[in-house]
Design a protein around this motif. Structure first.
Motif, PDB file in Angstrom:
ATOM      1  N   UNK A  72       1.264  -1.410   0.231  1.00  0.00           N
ATOM      2  CA  UNK A  72      -0.260  -0.121   0.294  1.00  0.00           C
ATOM      3  C   UNK A  72       0.390   0.871  -0.162  1.00  0.00           C
ATOM      4  N   UNK A  73       1.700   1.604   0.481  1.00  0.00           N
ATOM      5  CA  UNK A  73       2.953   2.319   0.394  1.00  0.00           C
ATOM      6  C   UNK A  73       3.576   2.359  -1.008  1.00  0.00           C
ATOM      7  N   UNK A  74       3.996   1.575  -0.897  1.00  0.00           N
ATOM      8  CA  UNK A  74       4.381   2.014  -2.522  1.00  0.00           C
ATOM      9  C   UNK A  74       2.902   2.629  -3.887  1.00  0.00           C
ATOM     10  N   UNK A  75       2.223   1.889  -3.758  1.00  0.00           N
ATOM     11  CA  UNK A  75       0.642   1.952  -4.561  1.00  0.00           C
ATOM     12  C   UNK A  75       0.590   3.334  -3.886  1.00  0.00           C
ATOM     13  N   UNK A  76       0.934   4.253  -2.677  1.00  0.00           N
ATOM     14  CA  UNK A  76       0.308   5.787  -2.502  1.00  0.00           C
ATOM     15  C   UNK A  76       1.188   6.150  -2.774  1.00  0.00           C
ATOM     16  N   UNK A  77       2.704   5.869  -3.105  1.00  0.00           N
ATOM     17  CA  UNK A  77       3.377   7.233  -3.533  1.00  0.00           C
ATOM     18  C   UNK A  77       3.484   7.290  -4.707  1.00  0.00           C
ATOM     19  N   UNK A  78       2.783   6.072  -6.111  1.00  0.00           N
ATOM     20  CA  UNK A  78       2.967   6.148  -6.647  1.00  0.00           C
ATOM     21  C   UNK A  78       1.452   6.898  -7.738  1.00  0.00           C
ATOM     22  N   UNK A  79       1.103   7.477  -7.131  1.00  0.00           N
ATOM     23  CA  UNK A  79      -0.315   7.544  -7.387  1.00  0.00           C
ATOM     24  C   UNK A  79      -0.240   9.012  -6.854  1.00  0.00           C
ATOM     25  N   UNK A  80       0.253   9.285  -5.235  1.00  0.00           N
ATOM     26  CA  UNK A  80       0.017  10.512  -5.086  1.00  0.00           C
ATOM     27  C   UNK A  80       1.541  10.899  -4.948  1.00  0.00           C
ATOM     28  N   UNK A  81       2.379  10.800  -4.743  1.00  0.00           N
ATOM     29  CA  UNK A  81       3.596  11.339  -4.894  1.00  0.00           C
ATOM     30  C   UNK A  81       4.252  11.703  -3.094  1.00  0.00           C
ATOM     31  N   UNK A  82       5.254  11.926  -2.867  1.00  0.00           N
ATOM     32  CA  UNK A  82       5.487  11.706  -1.324  1.00  0.00           C
ATOM     33  C   UNK A  82       5.408  12.716  -0.909  1.00  0.00           C
ATOM     34  N   UNK A  83       5.464  14.222  -1.644  1.00  0.00           N
ATOM     35  CA  UNK A  83       4.484  15.326  -0.484  1.00  0.00           C
ATOM     36  C   UNK A  83       3.792  14.966   0.855  1.00  0.00           C
ATOM     37  N   UNK A  84       2.399  14.392  -0.741  1.00  0.00           N
ATOM     38  CA  UNK A  84       1.433  14.231   0.063  1.00  0.00           C
ATOM     39  C   UNK A  84       0.951  12.416   0.831  1.00  0.00           C
ATOM     40  N   UNK A  85       1.315  11.745   1.378  1.00  0.00           N
ATOM     41  CA  UNK A  85       1.808  10.191   1.262  1.00  0.00           C
ATOM     42  C   UNK A  85       2.089  10.410   2.880  1.00  0.00           C
ATOM     43  N   UNK A  86       0.364  10.104   3.842  1.00  0.00           N
ATOM     44  CA  UNK A  86       0.012  10.472   5.068  1.00  0.00           C
ATOM     45  C   UNK A  86       0.049   8.686   4.956  1.00  0.00           C
ATOM     46  N   UNK A  87       0.463   8.065   6.659  1.00  0.00           N
ATOM     47  CA  UNK A  87       0.369   6.761   7.462  1.00  0.00           C
ATOM     48  C   UNK A  87      -1.065   6.192   7.209  1.00  0.00           C
ATOM     49  N   UNK A  88      -2.047   7.477   7.173  1.00  0.00           N
ATOM     50  CA  UNK A  88      -3.261   7.454   7.240  1.00  0.00           C
ATOM     51  C   UNK A  88      -4.061   6.434   6.449  1.00  0.00           C
ATOM     52  N   UNK A  89      -3.476   7.712   5.607  1.00  0.00           N
ATOM     53  CA  UNK A  89      -4.112   6.863   3.646  1.00  0.00           C
ATOM     54  C   UNK A  89      -3.323   4.894   3.595  1.00  0.00           C
ATOM     55  N   UNK A  90      -2.223   5.243   4.162  1.00  0.00           N
ATOM     56  CA  UNK A  90      -1.805   3.911   3.512  1.00  0.00           C
ATOM     57  C   UNK A  90      -2.821   2.706   4.972  1.00  0.00           C
ATOM     58  N   UNK A  91      -3.002   3.315   6.165  1.00  0.00           N
ATOM     59  CA  UNK A  91      -3.578   2.285   6.397  1.00  0.00           C
ATOM     60  C   UNK A  91      -5.073   2.200   6.162  1.00  0.00           C
ATOM     61  N   UNK A  92      -5.561   3.250   5.508  1.00  0.00           N
ATOM     62  CA  UNK A  92      -7.146   3.201   4.763  1.00  0.00           C
ATOM     63  C   UNK A  92      -7.317   2.336   3.678  1.00  0.00           C
ATOM     64  N   UNK A  93      -6.402   2.349   3.003  1.00  0.00           N
ATOM     65  CA  UNK A  93      -5.804   1.666   1.619  1.00  0.00           C
ATOM     66  C   UNK A  93      -5.474  -0.285   1.900  1.00  0.00           C
ATOM     67  N   UNK A  94      -4.943  -0.126   3.399  1.00  0.00           N
ATOM     68  CA  UNK A  94      -4.917  -1.621   3.956  1.00  0.00           C
ATOM     69  C   UNK A  94      -5.595  -2.409   4.202  1.00  0.00           C
ATOM     70  N   UNK A  95      -6.209  -1.225   4.782  1.00  0.00           N
ATOM     71  CA  UNK A  95      -7.640  -1.582   5.255  1.00  0.00           C
ATOM     72  C   UNK A  95      -7.667  -1.759   7.329  1.00  0.00           C
ATOM     73  N   UNK A  96      -6.265  -1.740   7.710  1.00  0.00           N
ATOM     74  CA  UNK A  96      -6.334  -2.057   9.195  1.00  0.00           C
ATOM     75  C   UNK A  96      -5.905  -0.793  10.270  1.00  0.00           C
ATOM     76  N   UNK A  97      -6.200  -0.065  10.905  1.00  0.00           N
ATOM     77  CA  UNK A  97      -6.100   0.840  12.027  1.00  0.00           C
ATOM     78  C   UNK A  97      -4.760   1.753  11.501  1.00  0.00           C
TER      79      UNK A  97
END
Length: 201
Positions: free
Chosen positions: A19-44
């Motif tokens: 999910x981290x790799x996917x988030x970076x590829x789609x939204x870039x470094x500046x917009x990257x957040x752990x919250x978005x990774x958690x949401x994409x993964x389905x975990x808290x």
């Protein structure tokens, strides 16, 4: 995907890193957040923070694993085959979601936009280090001049590919890879990558 289907341990880790790799590829470094990774993964998000205390730690691990698994180092017994294979692998990877994630991290944004920390940038220095053995083996076999600097040769191999993808936005393919390998090998055999004999501080 939800936390129950992921289970614990390795499955959660693999899902978070993907999910981290996917988030970076789609939204870039500046917009990257752990919250978005958690949401994409389905975990808290606390599940993610428990293992990775900040975003750069998470990004560094995700990219390091992605690069290590998706960019194998060839060992054919000949630098004439190893270097084109390495370049073709780079082209395939740099145009993949993982490669786009790496570019998203490395491309500098405008003033005031967060930039990668040193541990994140270390991933790329480490990638160059991992690609050195084919060159060292070629020197030992007498295929390249003694004192050839493996790091300089690998940088010369990577540079034209990176330029087309990240700077000029051109398409890259196997022909791009083969040309980059041929140019790097020609320069190496001409002695242009000789290590500086002077002592380093």
């Amino acid at each position: 995907m939800n936390a129950a289907s992921l289970g614990r341990g390795p499955k959660v880790r693999a899902a978070v890193l993907a999910a981290t790799v996917a988030e970076l590829g789609e939204h870039g470094y500046a917009a990257f957040t752990i919250e978005n990774v958690a949401r994409r993964t389905g975990v808290h998000k606390t599940t993610v923070y428990r293992r990775w205390p900040d975003r750069d730690t998470l990004i560094a691990e995700a990219l390091s694993e992605s690069v290590a698994t998706e960019l194998p180092i060839p060992d054919t017994g000949s630098i004439d085959d190893d270097l084109p294979a390495l370049a073709r692998g780079l082209v395939e990877w740099i145009t993949s979601p993982a490669g786009r994630a790496v570019l998203a991290v490395m491309q500098t944004g405008p003033t005031g936009v967060p930039t990668p920390s040193d541990p994140v940038r270390h991933v790329f220095r480490d990638r160059i280090r991992r690609a050195l053995p084919p060159v060292a083996r070629a020197v030992a076999r007498g295929e390249l001049p003694p004192h050839t600097d493996p790091a300089e040769l690998i940088k010369a191999l990577v540079a034209p590919i990176y330029l087309r993808v990240a700077i000029t936005g051109e398409k890259v393919d196997d022909r791009t890879a083969d040309r980059a390998a041929a140019v790097a090998l020609t320069a190496a055999r001409a002695g242009l990558f000789a290590e500086d004999p002077s002592p380093r501080p």
